[in-house]
Design a protein around this motif. Structure first.
Motif, PDB file in Angstrom:
ATOM      1  N   ALA A  19      34.647 -17.773  11.588  1.00  0.00           N
ATOM      2  CA  ALA A  19      36.287 -16.309  11.345  1.00  0.00           C
ATOM      3  C   ALA A  19      36.817 -16.874  12.826  1.00  0.00           C
ATOM      4  O   ALA A  19      38.255 -16.714  12.875  1.00  0.00           O
ATOM      5  CB  ALA A  19      35.413 -15.123  10.820  1.00  0.00           C
ATOM      6  N   THR A  20      36.054 -16.885  14.118  1.00  0.00           N
ATOM      7  CA  THR A  20      37.037 -17.158  15.633  1.00  0.00           C
ATOM      8  C   THR A  20      37.961 -18.339  15.079  1.00  0.00           C
ATOM      9  O   THR A  20      39.176 -18.353  15.716  1.00  0.00           O
ATOM     10  CB  THR A  20      36.982 -16.582  16.321  1.00  0.00           C
ATOM     11  OG1 THR A  20      35.837 -17.525  16.338  1.00  0.00           O
ATOM     12  CG2 THR A  20      35.987 -15.552  16.335  1.00  0.00           C
ATOM     13  N   LEU A  21      37.538 -19.350  14.258  1.00  0.00           N
ATOM     14  CA  LEU A  21      37.818 -20.000  14.497  1.00  0.00           C
ATOM     15  C   LEU A  21      39.207 -20.840  13.362  1.00  0.00           C
ATOM     16  O   LEU A  21      39.967 -21.270  13.595  1.00  0.00           O
ATOM     17  CB  LEU A  21      36.870 -21.979  14.243  1.00  0.00           C
ATOM     18  CG  LEU A  21      36.109 -22.170  15.023  1.00  0.00           C
ATOM     19  CD1 LEU A  21      34.947 -22.992  14.885  1.00  0.00           C
ATOM     20  CD2 LEU A  21      36.574 -22.693  16.831  1.00  0.00           C
ATOM     21  N   GLY A  22      38.924 -19.579  12.459  1.00  0.00           N
ATOM     22  CA  GLY A  22      40.239 -19.751  11.471  1.00  0.00           C
ATOM     23  C   GLY A  22      39.656 -19.400  10.628  1.00  0.00           C
ATOM     24  O   GLY A  22      40.609 -19.912   9.458  1.00  0.00           O
ATOM     25  N   ALA A  23      38.860 -19.836   9.673  1.00  0.00           N
ATOM     26  CA  ALA A  23      38.545 -19.757   8.414  1.00  0.00           C
ATOM     27  C   ALA A  23      38.773 -19.548   7.982  1.00  0.00           C
ATOM     28  O   ALA A  23      37.618 -17.724   8.152  1.00  0.00           O
ATOM     29  CB  ALA A  23      37.292 -20.738   8.191  1.00  0.00           C
TER      30      ALA A  23
ATOM     31  N   ALA B   7      38.048  -9.309  17.946  1.00  0.00           N
ATOM     32  CA  ALA B   7      38.351 -10.282  16.673  1.00  0.00           C
ATOM     33  C   ALA B   7      38.387 -10.312  15.643  1.00  0.00           C
ATOM     34  O   ALA B   7      38.034 -10.757  14.250  1.00  0.00           O
ATOM     35  CB  ALA B   7      37.270 -11.066  16.910  1.00  0.00           C
TER      36      ALA B   7
ATOM     37  N   LEU C  35      35.894  -8.896  13.849  1.00  0.00           N
ATOM     38  CA  LEU C  35      34.522  -9.523  13.375  1.00  0.00           C
ATOM     39  C   LEU C  35      33.756  -8.563  12.993  1.00  0.00           C
ATOM     40  O   LEU C  35      32.817  -7.978  12.240  1.00  0.00           O
ATOM     41  CB  LEU C  35      33.487  -9.690  14.163  1.00  0.00           C
ATOM     42  CG  LEU C  35      34.332 -11.395  15.220  1.00  0.00           C
ATOM     43  CD1 LEU C  35      34.070 -12.782  15.905  1.00  0.00           C
ATOM     44  CD2 LEU C  35      34.895 -12.330  13.355  1.00  0.00           C
TER      45      LEU C  35
ATOM     46  N   ARG D  74      39.452 -10.767   9.683  1.00  0.00           N
ATOM     47  CA  ARG D  74      38.307 -11.317   9.812  1.00  0.00           C
ATOM     48  C   ARG D  74      39.444 -12.514  10.032  1.00  0.00           C
ATOM     49  O   ARG D  74      39.586 -13.051   8.988  1.00  0.00           O
ATOM     50  CB  ARG D  74      37.565 -11.365   8.989  1.00  0.00           C
ATOM     51  CG  ARG D  74      36.669 -11.907   9.645  1.00  0.00           C
ATOM     52  CD  ARG D  74      34.989 -11.796   8.526  1.00  0.00           C
ATOM     53  NE  ARG D  74      33.580 -13.108   8.341  1.00  0.00           N
ATOM     54  CZ  ARG D  74      32.902 -12.650   9.158  1.00  0.00           C
ATOM     55  NH1 ARG D  74      32.544 -11.487  10.410  1.00  0.00           N
ATOM     56  NH2 ARG D  74      32.466 -13.939   9.654  1.00  0.00           N
ATOM     57  N   GLY D  75      39.041 -13.143  10.787  1.00  0.00           N
ATOM     58  CA  GLY D  75      39.296 -14.450  10.657  1.00  0.00           C
ATOM     59  C   GLY D  75      40.550 -14.716  11.309  1.00  0.00           C
ATOM     60  O   GLY D  75      41.609 -15.726  10.498  1.00  0.00           O
TER      61      GLY D  75
ATOM     62  N   PRO E 225      43.338 -15.608  12.594  1.00  0.00           N
ATOM     63  CA  PRO E 225      44.066 -17.582  13.591  1.00  0.00           C
ATOM     64  C   PRO E 225      44.613 -16.533  14.776  1.00  0.00           C
ATOM     65  O   PRO E 225      45.026 -17.500  15.867  1.00  0.00           O
ATOM     66  CB  PRO E 225      44.877 -17.784  12.359  1.00  0.00           C
ATOM     67  CG  PRO E 225      45.884 -17.357  11.575  1.00  0.00           C
ATOM     68  CD  PRO E 225      44.957 -15.498  11.193  1.00  0.00           C
TER      69      PRO E 225
ATOM     70  N   VAL F 196      43.078 -14.329  17.238  1.00  0.00           N
ATOM     71  CA  VAL F 196      42.581 -14.509  17.724  1.00  0.00           C
ATOM     72  C   VAL F 196      42.061 -15.591  17.521  1.00  0.00           C
ATOM     73  O   VAL F 196      41.736 -16.751  17.315  1.00  0.00           O
ATOM     74  CB  VAL F 196      41.485 -13.211  17.952  1.00  0.00           C
ATOM     75  CG1 VAL F 196      41.055 -12.702  18.449  1.00  0.00           C
ATOM     76  CG2 VAL F 196      42.324 -11.955  16.813  1.00  0.00           C
TER      77      VAL F 196
ATOM     78  N   LEU G  11      38.011 -16.436  20.392  1.00  0.00           N
ATOM     79  CA  LEU G  11      36.534 -15.947  20.703  1.00  0.00           C
ATOM     80  C   LEU G  11      36.272 -17.020  20.422  1.00  0.00           C
ATOM     81  O   LEU G  11      35.376 -17.424  20.277  1.00  0.00           O
ATOM     82  CB  LEU G  11      36.406 -14.807  19.742  1.00  0.00           C
ATOM     83  CG  LEU G  11      35.085 -14.220  20.181  1.00  0.00           C
ATOM     84  CD1 LEU G  11      34.696 -13.699  21.753  1.00  0.00           C
ATOM     85  CD2 LEU G  11      34.449 -12.775  19.185  1.00  0.00           C
TER      86      LEU G  11
ATOM     87  N   LEU H  86      37.920 -28.741  14.762  1.00  0.00           N
ATOM     88  CA  LEU H  86      38.044 -27.317  13.965  1.00  0.00           C
ATOM     89  C   LEU H  86      38.724 -26.681  13.748  1.00  0.00           C
ATOM     90  O   LEU H  86      39.772 -26.624  12.903  1.00  0.00           O
ATOM     91  CB  LEU H  86      36.543 -26.736  13.675  1.00  0.00           C
ATOM     92  CG  LEU H  86      36.270 -26.321  12.344  1.00  0.00           C
ATOM     93  CD1 LEU H  86      36.602 -26.787  11.068  1.00  0.00           C
ATOM     94  CD2 LEU H  86      35.066 -26.025  11.888  1.00  0.00           C
ATOM     95  N   GLY H  87      38.476 -26.195  14.865  1.00  0.00           N
ATOM     96  CA  GLY H  87      40.233 -24.965  14.431  1.00  0.00           C
ATOM     97  C   GLY H  87      41.199 -24.962  14.930  1.00  0.00           C
ATOM     98  O   GLY H  87      42.022 -24.301  14.016  1.00  0.00           O
TER      99      GLY H  87
ATOM    100  N   LEU I 281      41.923 -26.453  11.347  1.00  0.00           N
ATOM    101  CA  LEU I 281      41.860 -24.789   9.843  1.00  0.00           C
ATOM    102  C   LEU I 281      43.352 -24.291  10.965  1.00  0.00           C
ATOM    103  O   LEU I 281      43.944 -22.935  10.179  1.00  0.00           O
ATOM    104  CB  LEU I 281      41.078 -23.941  10.800  1.00  0.00           C
ATOM    105  CG  LEU I 281      39.238 -24.410   9.959  1.00  0.00           C
ATOM    106  CD1 LEU I 281      38.201 -23.186  10.932  1.00  0.00           C
ATOM    107  CD2 LEU I 281      39.784 -24.869   8.692  1.00  0.00           C
ATOM    108  N   ARG I 282      44.183 -24.546  12.204  1.00  0.00           N
ATOM    109  CA  ARG I 282      45.408 -23.666  12.413  1.00  0.00           C
ATOM    110  C   ARG I 282      46.453 -24.964  11.837  1.00  0.00           C
ATOM    111  O   ARG I 282      47.481 -24.100  12.011  1.00  0.00           O
ATOM    112  CB  ARG I 282      45.596 -23.357  13.710  1.00  0.00           C
ATOM    113  CG  ARG I 282      44.587 -22.387  14.320  1.00  0.00           C
ATOM    114  CD  ARG I 282      44.403 -21.910  15.674  1.00  0.00           C
ATOM    115  NE  ARG I 282      43.735 -20.667  15.539  1.00  0.00           N
ATOM    116  CZ  ARG I 282      42.993 -20.139  15.689  1.00  0.00           C
ATOM    117  NH1 ARG I 282      41.882 -20.784  15.216  1.00  0.00           N
ATOM    118  NH2 ARG I 282      42.107 -18.709  15.928  1.00  0.00           N
TER     119      ARG I 282
ATOM    120  N   ARG J 199      36.269 -25.107  23.123  1.00  0.00           N
ATOM    121  CA  ARG J 199      36.758 -25.118  21.962  1.00  0.00           C
ATOM    122  C   ARG J 199      37.879 -23.666  21.531  1.00  0.00           C
ATOM    123  O   ARG J 199      38.069 -23.762  20.933  1.00  0.00           O
ATOM    124  CB  ARG J 199      35.409 -24.740  21.264  1.00  0.00           C
ATOM    125  CG  ARG J 199      35.716 -24.755  19.777  1.00  0.00           C
ATOM    126  CD  ARG J 199      34.735 -24.268  18.955  1.00  0.00           C
ATOM    127  NE  ARG J 199      33.314 -23.504  19.666  1.00  0.00           N
ATOM    128  CZ  ARG J 199      32.819 -24.145  19.257  1.00  0.00           C
ATOM    129  NH1 ARG J 199      31.886 -24.172  17.950  1.00  0.00           N
ATOM    130  NH2 ARG J 199      31.241 -22.749  19.502  1.00  0.00           N
TER     131      ARG J 199
ATOM    132  N   LEU K 215      42.218 -24.208  21.752  1.00  0.00           N
ATOM    133  CA  LEU K 215      43.303 -23.508  20.109  1.00  0.00           C
ATOM    134  C   LEU K 215      44.781 -22.351  21.004  1.00  0.00           C
ATOM    135  O   LEU K 215      45.681 -22.570  20.248  1.00  0.00           O
ATOM    136  CB  LEU K 215      42.799 -21.735  20.067  1.00  0.00           C
ATOM    137  CG  LEU K 215      41.405 -22.669  19.329  1.00  0.00           C
ATOM    138  CD1 LEU K 215      40.414 -21.424  18.533  1.00  0.00           C
ATOM    139  CD2 LEU K 215      41.300 -23.598  18.214  1.00  0.00           C
TER     140      LEU K 215
END
Lengths: 231, 319, 269
Positions: free
Chosen positions: A135-139, B49, B51, B67-68, B70, B72, B74, B92-93, B96-97, B140, B144
């Motif tokens: 989730a924090t990676l943006g998924a 974040a 969560l 949640r999720g 973009p 933020v 963490l 990956l992050g 995803l962005r 990681r 971002l």
């Protein structure tokens, strides 16, 4: 021992001579079991994921049902399904008795608890923080689920192997709901029963060897997939 | 983007782990969240974040966090990786962005350099040592360059040399992207080196918040002072706190007697360790000695006094 | 450990083999499924087992498989109902001392509405041709005596079985095959005993019966054996089957539960 050796010879002869019926039976076996496994994955993966990650009332009870289902005798599954789809049964109107569709349905019912159970176990074995990390990676939600399943792929491929292995080698349900009709619902296991019943033991052994080879080849390919993507 | 927390409560079972009325993190500020173990620091970070299923509001740039989100990034204290290479994990992050592949590779290369990961980029993440994993974890998140960056104990995986370097690199990186950052730490030096603001949490409540220097110089109460490293003693009917290094030998006001327990050679200077008070209420006292200053033998009683001090309860004072 | 394993396996194998020879008082009966499925053996065997102090193990398979077991020496006595096939095994010497034990008849059954018009076709051959033209047929396809008879009937009717589009093979026993026929609204050939027992649960009715070619004769044979004691036991069983006691049991069987006889004892003519 003589029959087994003769069976091995017969198996090679049947395979090499391109015996149309044997190839048709083997192909049908693969098709029915693969379809059933694919369906059980389509339903079992999300269900296993939900059972593993969900926080809802009755989760443990559901999981217990799934675990019990993993050991359900296939022949009982077949019988119950047959009673449902027989002409006088509640689903008789569908005309499913003694069709490949019925066999796929039975095998689906056998494989799905296995897939759900293996999926839930392998997802639960992942680091508990992983969903939050994704989730924090943006998924997003769907993306997270997909990545989680991908992370659980060792267990997932075990689920595929267990599911496929269970249904391809199963005879009770296939016989009951499929009826072992030559040219439409006869698969390797039921063909072996028939050959044995006819006293044609070399043919039975040959079909058995072909079944073993088929099951092993599929498992081997899946294992290779599983091991290649693991570092 | 600024982060605002309002009327936030978070319960785990029957226990209330966070209860924050209002807390603002101005855009571009770097805040250290500071507090004892179990004070809710990590929970606060998780709430920001998006969560946690919390009650109350957390907004980023005026928009509620989800949640999720973009906006933020963490870095968890535990390093968790996907079963893949370090590079893939760092990538990956960014992917995803929707960050372009070429920029992705540039950022990964830069972060790997900063965090000392260049040599291990193509190794499976699972094969990293604990320290490498912590650094990859931090890299990681920093790669971002998210508008809001949250770091949970970011330097625990670095050795001393790496840590000294990162204490300079992290503020520089955060400044480059004008990131609003919140950093959880239990290390006072880290807090002051990395952040310009402090939030002190005790038992899920904010006991103090504000610019770091003024807060340190005049802590509002004894608990805050202790958190910041002050020694707090009761002297007669007064409660007095003083910062490390402010104690001198000899009588003064307020002065008090210390029984020496031992002398410690720290290399460039020496410490006298002593005890003030008796039994349960005894307080350990550290007195820094100058290189040519005479020491003391265990059991000896010395008179000491702080050069700067704060009095709690009945107002504050300084000598 | 690994070194003595093969020896241990050998010893166990020899031990097991030793148990299965004439030393144990048992007799293996390979029989066609219809005799077992109808339940006849449950009442026929106990008096013999008590009198001779012998355990009779029943292996119910298709006639083809039963005869094959005999050739391989895996059975002591065979009950079959495919006279031409049996003759071949008598000629090659695997089977000896054949006795006619009982008879009933085959019946051609199909959906009650008789969609193919087999009942009114006029004679067995015409009925078979009507089914081939307009109906579905379910065959045992398991090398049984019933299948042998079915194939003979197609031959007499001048129909090649493979040319019938709607003919399927179950490869299973009589009961399962009747179920398939019932579900699919198809015709099939069955022995009367099994049909009588299962009939009430099936959506099937008799469309042709009584033709001389539908006579179904059950014979018992002794399997040639070098073991004199096993041979004597098998001979005793054959004699028991045609004895007055057994013949009366056969005649009475089915009367109480089904209200009619399922098998006609050979002694009655």
């Amino acid at each position: 021992m003589g029959e087994l050796a003769a069976g091995l010879g017969e198996a090679f002869r049947l395979l090499l001579s391109g015996d149309a019926e044997v190839y048709a039976i083997a192909g049908r076996t693969l098709l029915i079991s693969a379809a059933a496994t694919a369906l059980s994955l389509a339903i079992g993966c999300p269900a296993g994921l939900a059972l593993a990650r969900g926080r809802f009332r009755g989760r443990t009870l559901l999981l217990s049902f799934v675990h019990a289902g993993m050991g359900m005798p296939p022949v009982v599954v077949g019988l119950v399904l047959w009673l449902l789809i027989t002409r006088s049964g509640p689903l008789g109107g569908l005309g499913l008795a003694y069709t490949p569709t019925a066999m796929i349905a039975a095998q689906f019912l056998i494989a799905t608890p296995l897939v759900i159970g293996f999926t839930a176990a392998s997802v639960q074995a992942l680091p508990p923080l992983l969903p939050d990390l994704l989730a924090t990676l943006g998924a997003g939600r769907l993306r997270s689920l997909w990545l989680l399943l991908r992370e659980a792929r060792l267990g997932m491929l075990a689920a595929v192997m267990a599911g496929f292995g269970a249904v391809v080698s199963e005879v009770g349900a296939a016989m009951t709901v499929g009826g072992n009709l030559r040219g439409s619902t006869r698969v390797l296991t039921t063909a072996i029963v028939t050959a044995t019943g006819r006293g044609d033991l070399s043919q039975a052994a040959a079909l058995g060897i072909i079944l073993l080879a088929l099951a092993f080849t599929v498992t081997f390919l899946l294992t290779r997939l599983q091991q290649r993507r693991t570092d | 983007m600024d982060v605002r927390v309002a009327d936030l409560t978070l319960d785990r079972g029957d226990r209330r782990v966070l209860d924050v009325d209002a807390l603002d993190f101005p855009a571009g500020s770097v805040t250290a969240v500071f507090g004892p173990n179990g004070s809710g620091k990590t929970s606060l970070l998780r709430c920001v974040a998006g969560l946690e299923r919390m009650r109350g509001n957390v907004t980023i740039g005026g928009q509620p966090v989800r949640r999720g989100d973009p906006r933020v990034a963490l870095a968890f204290q535990e390093s968790v990786f996907l079963h893949d290479t370090v590079r893939a994990n760092l990538s990956l992050g960014l992917a995803l962005r929707d960050i372009h592949r070429i920029e992705r590779e540039g950022r990964i290369a830069q972060m790997a350099e900063e965090c000392g990961l260049a040599a291990v980029l193509d190794r499976p993440a699972a094969s990293l040592s604990a320290g490498e994993a912590q650094r990859a974890n931090l890299a990681r998140t920093l790669a971002l360059a998210a508008p809001v960056t949250l770091l949970d104990e970011p330097l625990s995986g670095f050795d001393r040399i790496g840590r000294v370097r990162m204490l300079e690199e992290i503020p520089a990186l955060l400044a480059t992207h004008a990131t609003t950052a919140i950093i959880v730490t239990h290390d006072r030096e880290e807090a002051f080196r990395l952040a310009d603001r402090l939030v002190l949490l005790v038992g899920g409540r904010v006991v103090a918040a504000g610019p770091a220097g003024p807060l340190y110089r005049s802590p509002p109460d004894a608990d805050t002072a202790r958190l910041l490293g002050y020694t707090v003693i009761r002297l007669g009917g007064r409660t007095i706190g003083f910062a490390p290094g402010t104690l001198r030998r000899g009588p003064g006001e307020p002065g008090f007697p210390v029984v020496v327990t031992r002398e410690v050679d720290m290399g460039n200077h020496r410490h006298l360790i002593g005890r003030f008070g008796r039994g349960q209420g005894a307080v350990t006292i550290e007195l820094r000695l100058d290189p040519d200053e005479p020491g003391a033998v265990p059991g000896e009683e010395l008179l000491v006094h702080p050069t700067r001090w704060t009095e709690f309860g009945a107002g504050t004072g300084a000598s | 450990m690994a070194r003595w394993m093969p020896a241990a396996v050998m010893a166990a194998a020899i031990g097991l083999a030793g148990c299965s020879d004439g030393a144990r008082r048992e007799l293996i009966l390979a029989t066609t499924t219809s005799v077992q499925d109808a339940g006849l053996l449950d009442s026929l065997l106990p008096p013999f087992e008590r009198a001779q102090r012998v355990r009779v193990k029943v292996i119910a398979v298709g006639t083809g498989a039963a005869l094959e077991m005999a050739r391989r020496g895996d059975a002591d006595v065979v009950i079959a109902h495919a006279p031409e096939l049996e003759r071949r095994y008598e000629e090659d010497g695997s089977l000896v001392g054949g006795r006619l034990v009982m008879r009933n008849d085959f019946v051609l059954v199909g959906p009650p509405e008789d969609s193919a018009g087999a009942r009114s076709a006029g004679g067995l051959d015409a009925a078979m041709r009507a089914i081939a033209a307009a109906g579905r047929f379910v065959s045992r396809g398991d090398g049984s005596g019933t299948e042998a008879r079915e194939l003979a009937l197609w031959r007499d009717a001048g129909v090649a079985p493979d040319s019938i589009a709607e003919r399927v093979e179950t490869g299973q026993g009589q009961g399962a095959t009747l179920l398939v026929a019932s579900e699919r609204g198809a015709y099939t050939l069955t022995d009367r005993a099994t049909f009588t027992v299962l009939g009430p649960r099936l959506g099937l009715a008799i469309v042709s019966a009584g033709d001389p070619r539908l006579v179904n004769e059950y014979r018992a044979h002794r399997v040639r054996s070098d073991d004199a004691r096993a041979g004597a036991r098998a001979q005793a069983f054959l004699e028991y089957l045609v004895s007055a006691e057994a013949q009366e049991l056969i005649g009475r069987f089915g009367m109480s539960r089904h209200g009619r006889e399922l098998f006609i004892p050979a002694s009655s003519g």
